[in-house]
Design a protein around this motif. Structure first.
Motif, PDB file in Angstrom:
ATOM      1  N   PHE A   1     -87.800  -4.407 -34.837  1.00 26.42           N
ATOM      2  CA  PHE A   1     -87.213  -5.647 -34.336  1.00 26.42           C
ATOM      3  C   PHE A   1     -88.100  -6.839 -34.683  1.00 26.42           C
ATOM      4  N   GLN A   2     -89.411  -6.727 -34.467  1.00 28.26           N
ATOM      5  CA  GLN A   2     -90.309  -7.831 -34.796  1.00 28.26           C
ATOM      6  C   GLN A   2     -90.215  -8.181 -36.278  1.00 28.26           C
ATOM      7  N   ARG A   3     -90.187  -7.176 -37.115  1.00 27.83           N
ATOM      8  CA  ARG A   3     -90.110  -7.434 -38.560  1.00 27.83           C
ATOM      9  C   ARG A   3     -88.802  -8.143 -38.923  1.00 27.83           C
ATOM     10  N   ARG A   4     -87.706  -7.792 -38.255  1.00 32.78           N
ATOM     11  CA  ARG A   4     -86.435  -8.483 -38.501  1.00 32.78           C
ATOM     12  C   ARG A   4     -86.532  -9.939 -38.063  1.00 32.78           C
ATOM     13  N   VAL A   5     -87.142 -10.169 -36.901  1.00 32.72           N
ATOM     14  CA  VAL A   5     -87.316 -11.541 -36.414  1.00 32.72           C
ATOM     15  C   VAL A   5     -88.175 -12.330 -37.399  1.00 32.72           C
ATOM     16  N   TRP A   6     -89.303 -11.760 -37.810  1.00 36.10           N
ATOM     17  CA  TRP A   6     -90.208 -12.475 -38.719  1.00 36.10           C
ATOM     18  C   TRP A   6     -89.552 -12.745 -40.063  1.00 36.10           C
ATOM     19  N   ALA A   7     -88.737 -11.825 -40.537  1.00 34.14           N
ATOM     20  CA  ALA A   7     -88.018 -12.061 -41.797  1.00 34.14           C
ATOM     21  C   ALA A   7     -87.045 -13.233 -41.632  1.00 34.14           C
ATOM     22  N   GLU A   8     -86.385 -13.293 -40.495  1.00 37.85           N
ATOM     23  CA  GLU A   8     -85.446 -14.389 -40.230  1.00 37.85           C
ATOM     24  C   GLU A   8     -86.194 -15.719 -40.088  1.00 37.85           C
ATOM     25  N   VAL A   9     -87.332 -15.703 -39.399  1.00 42.37           N
ATOM     26  CA  VAL A   9     -88.137 -16.920 -39.243  1.00 42.37           C
ATOM     27  C   VAL A   9     -88.610 -17.408 -40.605  1.00 42.37           C
ATOM     28  N   ARG A  10     -88.930 -16.490 -41.477  1.00 42.00           N
ATOM     29  CA  ARG A  10     -89.410 -16.869 -42.804  1.00 42.00           C
ATOM     30  C   ARG A  10     -88.315 -17.562 -43.621  1.00 42.00           C
ATOM     31  N   ARG A  11     -87.078 -17.401 -43.240  1.00 39.94           N
ATOM     32  CA  ARG A  11     -85.963 -18.062 -43.944  1.00 39.94           C
ATOM     33  C   ARG A  11     -85.776 -19.522 -43.534  1.00 39.94           C
ATOM     34  N   ILE A  12     -86.438 -19.953 -42.468  1.00 38.51           N
ATOM     35  CA  ILE A  12     -86.298 -21.341 -42.019  1.00 38.51           C
ATOM     36  C   ILE A  12     -87.036 -22.236 -43.025  1.00 38.51           C
ATOM     37  N   SER A  13     -86.330 -23.161 -43.599  1.00 38.35           N
ATOM     38  CA  SER A  13     -86.911 -24.043 -44.625  1.00 38.35           C
ATOM     39  C   SER A  13     -87.937 -25.000 -44.030  1.00 38.35           C
ATOM     40  N   PRO A  14     -88.946 -25.361 -44.812  1.00 44.69           N
ATOM     41  CA  PRO A  14     -89.912 -26.360 -44.351  1.00 44.69           C
ATOM     42  C   PRO A  14     -89.197 -27.645 -43.945  1.00 44.69           C
TER      43      PRO A  14
ATOM     44  N   PRO B   1     -98.572 -12.263 -36.623  1.00 43.19           N
ATOM     45  CA  PRO B   1     -99.984 -12.230 -37.011  1.00 43.19           C
ATOM     46  C   PRO B   1    -100.320 -13.053 -38.252  1.00 43.19           C
ATOM     47  N   VAL B   2     -99.339 -13.680 -38.877  1.00 36.11           N
ATOM     48  CA  VAL B   2     -99.600 -14.483 -40.077  1.00 36.11           C
ATOM     49  C   VAL B   2     -98.908 -15.848 -39.941  1.00 36.11           C
ATOM     50  N   CYS B   3     -99.499 -16.664 -39.049  1.00 27.76           N
ATOM     51  CA  CYS B   3     -98.909 -17.981 -38.816  1.00 27.76           C
ATOM     52  C   CYS B   3     -98.802 -18.753 -40.129  1.00 27.76           C
ATOM     53  N   LEU B   4     -98.004 -19.760 -40.126  1.00 26.12           N
ATOM     54  CA  LEU B   4     -97.706 -20.636 -41.258  1.00 26.12           C
ATOM     55  C   LEU B   4     -96.902 -19.936 -42.344  1.00 26.12           C
ATOM     56  N   VAL B   5     -97.337 -18.772 -42.818  1.00 26.26           N
ATOM     57  CA  VAL B   5     -96.583 -18.066 -43.857  1.00 26.26           C
ATOM     58  C   VAL B   5     -95.299 -17.492 -43.249  1.00 26.26           C
ATOM     59  N   ILE B   6     -95.403 -16.895 -42.075  1.00 28.70           N
ATOM     60  CA  ILE B   6     -94.220 -16.641 -41.249  1.00 28.70           C
ATOM     61  C   ILE B   6     -94.231 -17.828 -40.289  1.00 28.70           C
ATOM     62  N   PRO B   7     -93.409 -18.841 -40.559  1.00 26.88           N
ATOM     63  CA  PRO B   7     -93.559 -20.144 -39.908  1.00 26.88           C
ATOM     64  C   PRO B   7     -93.014 -20.207 -38.483  1.00 26.88           C
TER      65      PRO B   7
ATOM     66  N   GLY C   1     -93.537 -25.636 -50.423  1.00 26.64           N
ATOM     67  CA  GLY C   1     -93.095 -24.344 -50.945  1.00 26.64           C
ATOM     68  C   GLY C   1     -94.232 -23.408 -51.330  1.00 26.64           C
ATOM     69  N   ALA C   2     -95.475 -23.849 -51.167  1.00 25.65           N
ATOM     70  CA  ALA C   2     -96.626 -23.079 -51.648  1.00 25.65           C
ATOM     71  C   ALA C   2     -96.805 -21.725 -50.970  1.00 25.65           C
ATOM     72  N   LEU C   3     -96.303 -21.570 -49.757  1.00 23.75           N
ATOM     73  CA  LEU C   3     -96.518 -20.327 -49.017  1.00 23.75           C
ATOM     74  C   LEU C   3     -95.384 -19.320 -49.190  1.00 23.75           C
ATOM     75  N   ALA C   4     -94.283 -19.747 -49.748  1.00 19.65           N
ATOM     76  CA  ALA C   4     -93.071 -18.924 -49.787  1.00 19.65           C
ATOM     77  C   ALA C   4     -93.244 -17.583 -50.498  1.00 19.65           C
ATOM     78  N   ALA C   5     -94.034 -17.550 -51.553  1.00 17.28           N
ATOM     79  CA  ALA C   5     -94.144 -16.323 -52.350  1.00 17.28           C
ATOM     80  C   ALA C   5     -95.293 -15.411 -51.917  1.00 17.28           C
ATOM     81  N   ILE C   6     -96.022 -15.788 -50.877  1.00 16.55           N
ATOM     82  CA  ILE C   6     -97.138 -14.940 -50.437  1.00 16.55           C
ATOM     83  C   ILE C   6     -96.586 -13.692 -49.767  1.00 16.55           C
ATOM     84  N   PRO C   7     -96.926 -12.509 -50.297  1.00 12.83           N
ATOM     85  CA  PRO C   7     -96.482 -11.274 -49.639  1.00 12.83           C
ATOM     86  C   PRO C   7     -97.270 -11.060 -48.346  1.00 12.83           C
TER      87      PRO C   7
END
Length: 182
Positions: free
Chosen positions: A85-98, A128-134, A71-77
């Protein structure tokens, strides 16, 4: 634009972080440095990267993730730029739980565009921000590991790490503490 740059060692390669204005603008593997730089320049033009130690505490959070705190990366802005469209995709990808995965098709459907799985794949590949946007948590329709720009072996390692591969975590922690590897 001026950004702070730090490097974090990991079992799968050194990671580069670009931070500015309290947000993460770039995260990639050092052996992908030209892509990292191109991504920043495409978004900001001329970019000055100044060495920094743990900017905004993000390097510490990345180390905590590598040590097993999923959970360490979840709160990184993040400030990934990109199209709407890319931002919507990345927001959705960020919702995938570890420890979990989703498919390109599932993400497209969740965005209300079930026929856009290829577009989701393209957006995921430009993260452009792997791992944080997983983006490593996105897999092919049959669950196969596909499309990780830093290499399928890294994707496999990240998924196993998140699923709880304790030997990998303890080896990294021991190396940081100067102990011999298990």
């Amino acid at each position: 634009m001026e950004l702070s740059l730090d490097e974090v060692e990991s079992p799968i390669g050194v990671l580069l972080l670009a931070v500015g204005g309290g947000a993460l603008h770039g995260l990639d593997f050092a052996d992908c440095a030209p892509r990292f730089r191109r991504s920043l320049e495409a978004r900001y033009g001329v970019v000055a990267l100044r060495a920094a130690v743990d900017p905004c505490g993000f390097s510490g959070r990345l180390r905590a993730y590598l040590d097993g705190d999923n959970g360490a990366l979840a709160a990184i802005p993040v400030e990934p730029g990109g199209t709407a469209f890319q931002r919507r995709v990345w927001a959705e990808v960020r919702r995938i739980s570890p420890g979990m995965t989703s498919t390109y098709g599932d993400i497209a459907a969740s965005l209300g565009q079930p026929s856009a799985s290829r577009a989701v794949g393209l957006a995921n590949g430009r993260n452009p921000v792997c791992l944080v946007i997983p983006c490593h948590r996105v897999v092919g329709a049959g669950g196969e590991l596909t499309g990780y720009s830093a290499g399928i072996e890294r994707k496999r390692w990240l998924l196993a790490h998140e699923a709880g591969a304790p030997a990998r975590r303890s080896a990294l922690a021991a190396r940081r503490e100067g102990e011999p590897r298990p």
